[in-house]
Design an enzyme around this catalytic site. Structure first.
Site, short mmCIF file in Angstrom:
data_model
loop_
_atom_site.label_atom_id
_atom_site.label_comp_id
_atom_site.label_asym_id
_atom_site.label_seq_id
_atom_site.Cartn_x
_atom_site.Cartn_y
_atom_site.Cartn_z
N LYS A 70 5.87 7.97 26.14
CA LYS A 70 7.29 7.57 25.93
C LYS A 70 7.57 7.36 24.46
O LYS A 70 8.56 7.87 23.93
CB LYS A 70 7.55 6.29 26.75
CG LYS A 70 8.93 5.69 26.68
CD LYS A 70 9.21 4.75 25.54
CE LYS A 70 8.25 3.62 25.36
NZ LYS A 70 8.41 2.49 26.27
N GLU A 91 16.13 -9.60 6.50
CA GLU A 91 16.33 -10.76 5.62
C GLU A 91 17.45 -11.65 6.16
O GLU A 91 17.48 -12.85 5.90
CB GLU A 91 16.61 -10.33 4.18
CG GLU A 91 17.94 -9.65 3.96
CD GLU A 91 18.17 -9.29 2.48
OE1 GLU A 91 18.15 -10.19 1.65
OE2 GLU A 91 18.37 -8.09 2.18
N TYR A 101 14.57 -1.05 31.54
CA TYR A 101 13.86 -0.53 30.37
C TYR A 101 13.77 1.00 30.43
O TYR A 101 14.09 1.70 29.48
CB TYR A 101 12.40 -0.97 30.39
CG TYR A 101 12.01 -2.34 29.95
CD1 TYR A 101 11.38 -2.53 28.72
CD2 TYR A 101 12.19 -3.44 30.78
CE1 TYR A 101 10.93 -3.78 28.34
CE2 TYR A 101 11.74 -4.70 30.39
CZ TYR A 101 11.11 -4.86 29.17
OH TYR A 101 10.66 -6.09 28.79
N CYS A 122 0.07 3.08 30.96
CA CYS A 122 0.45 2.97 29.54
C CYS A 122 0.09 4.24 28.76
O CYS A 122 0.93 4.80 28.07
CB CYS A 122 -0.23 1.75 28.93
SG CYS A 122 0.02 1.65 27.15
N GLU A 136 15.68 3.60 28.01
CA GLU A 136 14.87 4.27 27.00
C GLU A 136 14.98 5.79 27.14
O GLU A 136 15.16 6.50 26.14
CB GLU A 136 13.41 3.84 27.12
CG GLU A 136 13.19 2.39 26.70
CD GLU A 136 11.74 1.91 26.77
OE1 GLU A 136 11.42 0.91 26.13
OE2 GLU A 136 10.93 2.54 27.49
N CYS A 150 3.93 3.92 28.15
CA CYS A 150 4.20 3.51 26.75
C CYS A 150 3.89 4.60 25.72
O CYS A 150 4.70 4.87 24.84
CB CYS A 150 3.37 2.29 26.37
SG CYS A 150 3.10 1.11 27.68
N HIS A 184 14.19 -8.65 0.09
CA HIS A 184 15.44 -7.94 -0.21
C HIS A 184 15.17 -6.57 -0.83
O HIS A 184 14.25 -6.45 -1.64
CB HIS A 184 16.24 -8.79 -1.21
CG HIS A 184 17.60 -8.24 -1.50
ND1 HIS A 184 18.62 -8.26 -0.57
CD2 HIS A 184 18.08 -7.63 -2.60
CE1 HIS A 184 19.68 -7.69 -1.11
NE2 HIS A 184 19.39 -7.29 -2.33
#
Ligand code: NDP
Length: 452
Positions: A51, A440, A178, A43, A182, A48, A435
């Site tokens: 990346k 939303e 993934y 990681c 990515e 992660c 908003h």
């Protein structure tokens, strides 16, 4: 029988470091940890974290273009990989230092070398030293694998991409998971002519069809040359590049080729089977619900067990192991309804069942809306986002939430809480919209687009 340690952890990645630290800090256990490479594991060092930094880096070119539509008189200059790369590695060094300090401050003894199992209570270090422990935790992670084919050694994997001396002008990425998807976005954003071959009908197999369809469509619009139903047949060195023959008959030369064709557990030559630990077909360590292997004193967490191969899951498994073994509170890590983000461009956030999987299970309603978000649309971009909820007709519970949008990872973390709590569609509806935002729409969708 007395042991050198209460716990010996093999592997200094997310799961191993957390388990070692918490066992030592919270319970006063005598803990040691061995790591043959850098602390922080996949990681922090080759996954992660670097990346995500590359995802950020690759986004600034488009942002600088959009800024002009917002009145900023500026032009993005070219991307300079060596500048960014040096900064990235400085950051990784800093984080590795943080991991080492966490262990040191918790009183965990560390060994910077490879370790293997000699027997159910003994670990042998690479220098031949043997250490005994009441419990051993295997947290050695996984590694990228290349398919067996002629010329495979010419291609790099995700481990190598952070160390490229220069960015290639052209890159072929093989795979549709993934990592492949990515990096296709990252390299494309950094100005590399990026081609992606995926052997299946659509990238990101297993995720919601509509969501992955939109990711793929938008990736192509942004410039990734994606070839579906295409694999690589042959490759060989040609001058400074790599000549590739594809299953669709194409022959092309790329500066670099990267395999992102899956990962395998790092269980080889660990003495596991000799000690009685059971391994699965991919080499994954077989564990029960409490992460215990077939040998009662040996436990395993993280990617080496090939359950859900994600850092936060490895951390949870490590924590549950400490609760169970050192705090007398048997705890199963919970693998249900894990929210996750795929840092493609556009980003995808997802929790729960895809429309396809939910429909197999029970009658559902599908609420979905796809639109051009304000920020990008104002800048003249035609890109679209997707907000989608899968609802059970019987219980009204939201079974799945799928978001394709800038910031989808941040959004799904929060939507994940509601879904994990068992929120119904009506609970979503009762929540007032924030908003103007993209998310939303998750609380304002009134009519199902499909039922059944
Ligand atoms: P994945 O298993 O996700 O994807 C592997 C891809 O390679 C699939 O598209 C697969 O095709 C293809 N493939 C496999 N073998 C071959 C072959 N021989 N020839 C051509 N294509 C092949 O692996 P990744 O390496 O992308 O990622 C590994 C794991 O890392 C993920 O499962 C995930 O858990 C974790 N990860 C998570 C991230 C995140 O949370 N954002 C980011 C990166 C990794 P097919 O679909 O046909 O099998």
């Amino acid at each position: 029988m007395t042991f050198d340690y209460d716990l010996f952890v093999i592997g200094g990645g997310s799961g191993g470091v957390r388990a070692a630290r918490v066992a030592a800090q919270d319970t006063g256990a005598k803990v040691a940890l061995a790591e043959e490479d850098r602390y922080g594991g996949t990681c922090v060092i080759r996954g992660c974290v670097p990346k995500k930094l590359m995802v950020f880096a690759s986004g600034y070119g488009a942002m600088a273009e959009d800024a002009q539509a917002y009145g900023w008189k500026m032009m993005a200059g070219g991307f300079h990989w060596p500048d960014f790369q040096a900064r990235m590695h400085t950051e990784l060094d800093r984080l590795e230092g943080v991991y080492r300090n966490l262990l040191r401050n918790a009183g965990v003894e560390t060994f910077d070398q490879r370790a293997r199992i000699a027997d159910p209570h003994t670990v042998e270090l690479a220098d031949g030293t043997r250490k005994t422990a009441k419990h051993i935790l295997i947290a050695v992670g996984g590694r990228p694998v290349k398919p067996e084919m002629q010329g495979a050694e010419l291609a790099i994997t995700s481990n190598d991409i952070f160390h490229l001396e220069e960015l290639p002008k052209s890159m072929l990425i093989i795979g549709g998971g993934y990592i492949a998807s990515e990096f296709a976005g990252i390299l494309n954003g950094m100005g590399v002519a990026t081609t992606q071959f995926y052997r299946g009908a659509q990238i990101l197999r297993g995720f919601d069809d509509e969501a992955r369809g939109l990711v793929s469509e938008e990736m192509c619009k942004r410039g990734v040359d994606l070839h579906l139903g295409t694999n690589i047949l042959e490759m060989r060195r040609e001058g400074k590049g790599i000549w590739v023959k594809a299953t669709n008959g194409d022959e092309r030369v790329f500066d670099q080729v990267m395999f992102a064709t899956g990962r395998a557990p790092n269980s080889d030559n660990m003495g596991l089977e000799e000690a009685g630990v059971e391994l699965g077909r991919k080499g994954e360590v077989i564990v029960d619900d409490y992460s215990q292997t077939a040998v009662p004193s040996i436990y395993a967490v993280g990617d080496v067990t090939d359950r859900a191969n994600l850092t936060p899951v490895a951390i949870r498994e490590g924590m549950a192991f400490v609760e169970t073994v050192f705090k007398g509170n048997p705890t199963k890590p919970d693998h249900d309804l894990i929210p996750t983000a795929i840092f493609t461009q556009p980003e995808m956030g997802t929790v729960g069942l895809s429309e396809e999987d939910a429909r197999e299970q029970e009658p559902i309603e599908v609420y979905a809306t796809s639109f051009k978000p304000m920020q990008q649309s104002f800048a003249g971009r035609a890109e679209r986002v997707l907000m989608k909820l899968i609802v059970s007709q019987t219980t009204r519970k939201v079974l799945g939430c799928h978001i394709v949008a800038p910031g989808a990872g941040e959004m799904i973390q929060l939507a994940g809480i509601a879904v994990k709590m068992g929120a119904t569609k009506e609970d979503f509806d009762r929540t007032v919209a924030v908003h103007p935002t993209m998310s939303e729409e998750l609380v304002t969708m009134k009519t199902p687009v499909r039922t059944g």
